[in-house]
Design a protein around this motif. Sequence first.
Motif, PDB file in Angstrom:
ATOM      1  N   GLU A 243      14.972  -4.057  -5.078  1.00  0.00           N
ATOM      2  CA  GLU A 243      15.553  -3.022  -4.315  1.00  0.00           C
ATOM      3  C   GLU A 243      16.624  -3.040  -5.873  1.00  0.00           C
ATOM      4  OE1 GLU A 243      16.535  -1.119  -1.871  1.00  0.00           O
ATOM      5  OE2 GLU A 243      14.382  -1.521  -1.115  1.00  0.00           O
ATOM      6  N   PRO A 244      17.556  -2.087  -6.229  1.00  0.00           N
ATOM      7  CA  PRO A 244      17.939  -2.182  -7.400  1.00  0.00           C
ATOM      8  C   PRO A 244      19.301  -2.479  -7.451  1.00  0.00           C
ATOM      9  CG  PRO A 244      17.980   0.195  -6.747  1.00  0.00           C
ATOM     10  CD  PRO A 244      17.412  -0.670  -5.568  1.00  0.00           C
ATOM     11  N   VAL A 245      19.455  -4.131  -8.148  1.00  0.00           N
ATOM     12  CA  VAL A 245      21.082  -5.200  -8.405  1.00  0.00           C
ATOM     13  C   VAL A 245      21.065  -4.574  -9.911  1.00  0.00           C
ATOM     14  CG1 VAL A 245      19.787  -6.962  -8.546  1.00  0.00           C
ATOM     15  CG2 VAL A 245      22.209  -6.772  -7.432  1.00  0.00           C
ATOM     16  N   ASP A 246      22.584  -5.288  -9.681  1.00  0.00           N
ATOM     17  CA  ASP A 246      22.886  -5.332 -11.287  1.00  0.00           C
ATOM     18  C   ASP A 246      22.889  -7.114 -11.305  1.00  0.00           C
ATOM     19  OD1 ASP A 246      24.001  -5.422 -13.630  1.00  0.00           O
ATOM     20  OD2 ASP A 246      24.533  -3.841 -13.535  1.00  0.00           O
TER      21      ASP A 246
ATOM     22  N   ALA B  65      15.009   3.131 -10.425  1.00  0.00           N
ATOM     23  CA  ALA B  65      14.113   2.519  -9.798  1.00  0.00           C
ATOM     24  C   ALA B  65      13.451   4.103  -9.448  1.00  0.00           C
ATOM     25  CB  ALA B  65      14.734   2.388  -8.292  1.00  0.00           C
ATOM     26  N   GLU B  66      14.107   4.965  -8.777  1.00  0.00           N
ATOM     27  CA  GLU B  66      13.452   5.978  -9.299  1.00  0.00           C
ATOM     28  C   GLU B  66      12.331   5.946 -10.026  1.00  0.00           C
ATOM     29  OE1 GLU B  66      15.875   8.669  -7.908  1.00  0.00           O
ATOM     30  OE2 GLU B  66      15.940   8.256  -5.506  1.00  0.00           O
TER      31      GLU B  66
ATOM     32  N   TYR C 267      13.031  -4.667 -11.563  1.00  0.00           N
ATOM     33  CA  TYR C 267      13.567  -5.305 -11.459  1.00  0.00           C
ATOM     34  C   TYR C 267      15.387  -4.063 -11.500  1.00  0.00           C
ATOM     35  CZ  TYR C 267      12.439  -9.737  -9.374  1.00  0.00           C
ATOM     36  OH  TYR C 267      11.749 -11.073  -9.394  1.00  0.00           O
ATOM     37  N   PRO C 268      15.047  -3.124 -11.072  1.00  0.00           N
ATOM     38  CA  PRO C 268      15.755  -1.687 -11.614  1.00  0.00           C
ATOM     39  C   PRO C 268      17.451  -2.438 -11.135  1.00  0.00           C
ATOM     40  CG  PRO C 268      14.562  -1.991  -9.377  1.00  0.00           C
ATOM     41  CD  PRO C 268      14.553  -3.237 -10.533  1.00  0.00           C
ATOM     42  N   ARG C 269      18.273  -1.510 -12.206  1.00  0.00           N
ATOM     43  CA  ARG C 269      19.540  -1.863 -12.096  1.00  0.00           C
ATOM     44  C   ARG C 269      20.647  -1.286 -11.293  1.00  0.00           C
ATOM     45  NH1 ARG C 269      22.121  -1.736 -17.418  1.00  0.00           N
ATOM     46  NH2 ARG C 269      22.179  -4.082 -17.351  1.00  0.00           N
ATOM     47  N   ASN C 270      19.824  -0.034 -10.983  1.00  0.00           N
ATOM     48  CA  ASN C 270      20.554   0.700  -9.990  1.00  0.00           C
ATOM     49  C   ASN C 270      19.292   2.038  -9.774  1.00  0.00           C
ATOM     50  OD1 ASN C 270      19.859   2.845 -11.890  1.00  0.00           O
ATOM     51  ND2 ASN C 270      21.799   2.382 -13.668  1.00  0.00           N
TER      52      ASN C 270
END
Length: 382
Positions: A182-185, A168-169, A161-164
């Motif tokens: 999908e990135p989400v904070d 993610a990349e 669960y990437p923040r940005n």
Amino acid sequence: MSYYGEVMLRARWASWRDWRQQRRGQANARWGWIKPPAGRGPAIWMQGFADFDDLRLAADLAKAIREKRLDLRVVLTFEAEHPELLAHMDGIPGLGYGFGPCDHPQAVARTLERLAPLRYLALGAPPRRHLAAALTKRSIPAVFMGTGPGPAALPPVEAVYPRNVEQAEAWHPLLPADRIEEPVDFSTLITVAQVEPNFRAMACGGDDRQLWWVSGVSAASAARWIKAWQGSPLRRSGLLFLSGHGKAPAGLERMSRWARTPLAAGSSLWVDEGRWHPALAVTAQGVHLEAATSTGDIWQAFAGGRPLSAAPTARLPRPEAMGPELVPILADPNTVLARWRELAGDPMAAREQGDAARRAFWAERRRAGERLPAFLERVFAW
């Protein structure tokens, strides 16, 4: 921060110091002597590190997991204690928290043997080398939240669960796309969005004052801010609040000692208690983010709906959604103060910029709220 690496002598020295200072629980936990909560259900190990904002999110996620799966036992470990944050978890059945292990192989093996976790969750940073290897050896699936992959070899990764976009990349060359969300904070879900509007009355009394806040100030940069403030026309009718880490710079009054009486125009204060940050975010006419500003304070500033700017070295949590049109990059205090003067003379422009920041916060918070149920459904399926 106390040592949590893999070198035995350094870890033993840290534990010896802890014993001498009556921190026996920390000393024991560093070597894996961790006990899960009472019960027979499977355990989830959530590993936080030292960052306050990551631990704040971890604490709320731990409670949400327990509400979703009453049979699970949740263990949250950390490497820096924040009593004001963790105390509200006391008394919740099946939820335990405390210091975590160092990365020496013996400490890691002992921790995994005692917890026998069904899943491992890393929050804000990836596991270190020996823990990652031990998770692989024991085939314990891992979930990463708010972090990139790090230099260590990866354990079995169930989901990320990437923040940005940047995080993610970093994952895409390493994992199948269906394991990367999908990135989400998610930390926006615990940002204080409603604040009682009484701070201005306390700080200004009946006077018309303009309040300005600089977040993430270092001891080295505080002197530059004070010098620039003393030479700025804003000082004639304004108040400057500086917040950061460490001791208050010499000559600055600390807010923890403030008598809650109105402040004289031109005053500058060191904000040494984080509980004032939500009030400053909604009261200040402008907010500047320095390099050491925490993720929580950045989102707090966005939620406050005030014009923002940032230093070139500031680490924005969602840089792809926080471009220079929303957060101008300004390099020195004099430049920031000059921009604040422009905003003071153009209330309409200031309001538009603040509204744009508030909309960015609520957009991210809505996305996080939409994504959290899917994460909890994953937990339910374990």
